[in-house]
Every structure is written in structure tokens, then in C-alpha cells.
Design an enzyme around this catalytic site. Structure first.
Site, PDB file in Angstrom:
ATOM      1  N   TYR A 155       0.343  -1.056  -0.251  1.00  0.00           N
ATOM      2  CA  TYR A 155      -0.193   0.241   0.244  1.00  0.00           C
ATOM      3  C   TYR A 155       0.868   1.482   0.088  1.00  0.00           C
ATOM      4  O   TYR A 155       1.769   1.001   0.542  1.00  0.00           O
ATOM      5  CB  TYR A 155      -0.774  -0.399   1.433  1.00  0.00           C
ATOM      6  CG  TYR A 155      -1.820  -1.425   1.144  1.00  0.00           C
ATOM      7  CD1 TYR A 155      -2.169  -1.826  -0.121  1.00  0.00           C
ATOM      8  CD2 TYR A 155      -1.113  -2.083   2.708  1.00  0.00           C
ATOM      9  CE1 TYR A 155      -3.527  -3.221   0.167  1.00  0.00           C
ATOM     10  CE2 TYR A 155      -1.785  -3.554   2.472  1.00  0.00           C
ATOM     11  CZ  TYR A 155      -2.881  -3.784   1.000  1.00  0.00           C
ATOM     12  OH  TYR A 155      -3.562  -4.514   1.506  1.00  0.00           O
ATOM     13  N   THR A 227      -7.736   0.596  18.242  1.00  0.00           N
ATOM     14  CA  THR A 227      -8.439   0.251  19.548  1.00  0.00           C
ATOM     15  C   THR A 227      -9.850   1.760  19.734  1.00  0.00           C
ATOM     16  O   THR A 227      -9.446   1.944  21.056  1.00  0.00           O
ATOM     17  CB  THR A 227      -7.785   0.134  21.159  1.00  0.00           C
ATOM     18  OG1 THR A 227      -6.502   1.226  20.578  1.00  0.00           O
ATOM     19  CG2 THR A 227      -7.143  -1.069  20.741  1.00  0.00           C
TER      20      THR A 227
END
Ligand SMILES: *[C@@H]1O[C@H](CO)[C@@H](O)[C@H](O)[C@H]1NC(C)=O
Ligand SMILES: *[C@@H]1O[C@H](CO)[C@@H](O)[C@H](O)[C@H]1NC(C)=O
Ligand SMILES: *[C@@H]1O[C@H](CO)[C@@H](O)[C@H](O)[C@H]1NC(C)=O
Length: 317
Positions: A155, A227
Site C-alpha cells: 500500500y 482500539t
């Protein structure tokens, strides 16, 4: 009921944020009705936070660890980097200067690709008993540093990689209270005075990210998520099997940081941790070979399992 309430509040906040130009970023917190239990309901693009079954953080139970002989030592480039340290209102963020020509790469460990260092977050508690996101056998630590890199072989940047398979690696370092700080951590905490309020940032030069890692080749690894919203499930987590040390004074420095700006400081930034999420049958792999500890013992299913955190039982100071 709670979700309906969130929805109603969210609807009005949408109008409000439209008017004053706030982004979605402002509409989640670590407590109350915009806290972790509701992230997935606040924004449809964050639905994984509620529905996802490969979420992070998790509680790492020593008796669930699987020794994987294919796991290699993790390698990280050693040179120092410049970057910006920011109080984002959610976390303390260190972002590597994007114009850096010589990137810090991570390879080895559980990784099949090369990853490029992108940023780090600090999660910490307002009291010593809480702060870390990952827990070891149910034990929390006063803070946790998470170091993120993106898969630079597949990427072109972090924003693309975070949506894609094998996109991101997150290396977690748990922090333990001690009398002497990790020296690189001190470079960060020495700058906290300058980012007391949300949105403030300061340049930090010549930080060695390798220097923030504990002296161990052992780690635990699992597949999980970010998270924070949007909770993308594209992360390979690597939790190092030893803490580094932070002093009481440094923790006090962190606890003085506020979420809001000077005009409206709001609540302290601390307690910015998401609680552990269910494992849902994901394997927790490790390169700690428990068999080696028992001299002469043959491979045996009832092998004694020992991890550093358990062996040196966590004491509150
Ligand atoms: C680095 O980031 C800044 C702000 O995000 C941006 O303006 C700049 O174009 C970026 N530079 C490079 C080389 O990507
Ligand atoms: C890290 O990888 C990039 C290519 O992805 C390379 O240009 C750079 O030199 C590498 N860094 C080091 C220290 O080898
Ligand atoms: C990231 O890479 C994608 C795909 O190459 C590109 O479309 C996008 O503009 C890039 N984003 C940033 C922030 O550079």
C-alpha cells in the site's frame, strides 16, 4: 434505551458539528454515552466497534498462548526520527515527519511484509491501577505505548492500508512504574508541558523508536483491530513480553494533560483506554518456547507455561 438516547443526541450533535465545522473525531469519548460501548452506534462507519469479532485490545491469558516455531525475532530500523507530538484530545500522538527520506521499517516477527513506521499513541490511567489497553492475565498497567506501521510493500500510505488486508502492524509496549525512566520515553515526556491542551503540538527531534522497546525478543501476537473508532480489523498486534519503565513524575506530567483547549479544558486526557474485547476463538501465538524451560523434558501437552508478566507478578506501588 441508551442507544436511542445516543442516537438522539447524535442527531442534534450532527447539526451542531455541521454549524461549527467539527469533524466526526470529536464525537467519541472514553466514558458515558459516547464511550466504548456506544462507538459502533454513533456512526455507521464505526459499526465494527460493536459488531466486529476480531477487536482489540484483549486480555492475554498465559494458558491460552500457543508456541509457534515459525515466529521470528522482530526487526526495527535503529535510526532516529523527527516528528510532531500532539495532544489530540483523545491521546498523546507522536507522528513521524512525513518528509523523512529514510523511513524506519519493521520486518520479521509475525510479519510477511515490510511495514513503515507511521505514528505512536500513549494510553494511560489517571491512577496507577489502570491505563493500559492490553491486559496480561487480567492485570492492567499504568500505561501502554502503541507503535503503528503500514504495509509499504502493498500500500502507498497509512490511510489506504488501514482499510486493507495485512494493512497495519501495531507493536504494544506496556509501561511499569519504576524509579528510572526509559531514556527515549523521557524525550517525549519532557515535552508534555507544551501540549497541555487538546490540539497543541510540539516538534520532537531525534527520537529512537527502537529505544522505546524493552530488551526482549519475546512477544505475543494476534489479529485484531484499532482500539479507537472506526475499529478496522486490519491490524497485526505484537505485544512485547517485558515492560519498559515510567516514573511517578512522568505519569503526573501525563495526567496534567487536558482534552479540551485553553478556553474549555474539559476533562483530563487520561483514562483513554478501551476495555478488553472478547477473543472469539482467535489464536494468541507466541515465540516463547515453554518446553525449553524444562531441561530434558520431551514435548508434552501439559508443559509449564511462564510469561515474564506472570513470573514477575505485578505489584502496585
Ligand atoms: C506532510 O504532511 C503535511 C500535513 O499533513 C502536508 O501538508 C504535506 O504535504 C506532507 N508532505 C509530504 C511530503 O507528504
Ligand atoms: C525502509 O524501506 C524503504 C522502502 O520501502 C527504503 O527506501 C528505506 O531505505 C528503508 N529504510 C532503511 C533504514 O533501510
Ligand atoms: C493514499 O494513497 C491512495 C492510493 O494511492 C491515494 O488515493 C490517497 O490520496 C493517499 N492518501 C494520502 C493521505 O496521501
Amino acid at each position: 434505551m441508551a442507544s436511542l438516547l445516543t442516537f438522539l443526541i447524535f442527531q442534534s450533535s450532527l447539526l451542531f458539528s455541521g454549524v461549527i465545522g467539527l469533524s466526526w473525531e470529536s464525537w467519541w469519548t472514553y466514558d458515558g454515552i459516547s464511550g466504548p460501548a456506544f462507538w459502533g452506534l454513533i456512526n455507521p462507519e464505526w459499526s465494527l466497534c460493536t459488531k466486529g469479532r476480531r477487536q482489540s485490545p484483549v486480555n492475554l491469558e498465559p494458558n491460552k498462548l500457543l508456541f509457534d516455531p515459525n515466529l521470528r525475532p522482530l526487526h526495527m530500523d535503529k535510526h532516529r526520527v523527527n516528528g510532531m507530538l500532539t495532544n489530540t484530545g483523545h491521546s498523546v500522538l507522536f507522528r513521524v515527519e512525513n518528509s523523512t527520506r529514510q523511513h524506519v521499517n519493521f520486518t520479521g516477527g509475525p510479519l510477511s511484509y515490510k511495514y513503515q513506521l507511521h505514528h505512536m499513541h500513549i494510553h494511560y490511567g489517571l491512577v496507577d491501577q489502570t491505563g493500559s489497553e492490553h491486559t496480561i492475565n487480567g492485570q492492567t498497567f499504568p500505561a501502554e505505548i502503541q507503535i503503528f506501521g503500514f504495509n509499504s510493500q502493498l500500500y502507498s500510505n497509512f490511510s489506504e492500508a488501514i482499510h486493507r488486508a495485512q494493512g497495519i502492524v501495531a507493536i504494544s509496549v506496556l509501561l511499569q512504574l519504576g524509579d528510572l525512566s526509559n531514556p527515549e520515553l523521557r524525550i517525549l515526556t519532557d515535552n508534555l508541558e507544551k501540549i497541555k491542551y487538546g490540539g497543541e503540538e510540539v516538534e520532537v527531534k531525534r527520537l529512537s523508536v527502537v529505544g522505546l522497546l524493552p530488551d526482549t525478543e519475546y512477544y505475543m501476537t494476534y489479529d485484531g483491530s484499532t482500539t479507537m473508532p472506526p475499529c478496522h480489523e486490519t491490524l497485526t498486534w505484537v505485544i512485547l513480553n517485558k515492560p519498559i519503565y515510567i516514573t511517578k513524575q512522568q505519569l503526573h506530567g501525563l495526567r496534567r494533560l487536558m482534552q479540551g483547549d485553553v478556553g474549555e479544558p474539559k476533562a483530563p486526557l487520561g483514562n483513554n483506554f478501551r476495555p478488553p474485547q472478547p477473543l472469539h476463538h482467535r489464536p494468541l501465538r507466541t515465540n516463547i518456547d515453554f518446553n525449553v524451560k524444562q531441561a530434558g523434558a520431551k514435548q508434552c501437552p501439559s508443559m509449564y507455561k511462564e510469561v515474564y508478566y506472570k513470573a514477575n507478578s505485578w505489584k502496585l506501588h
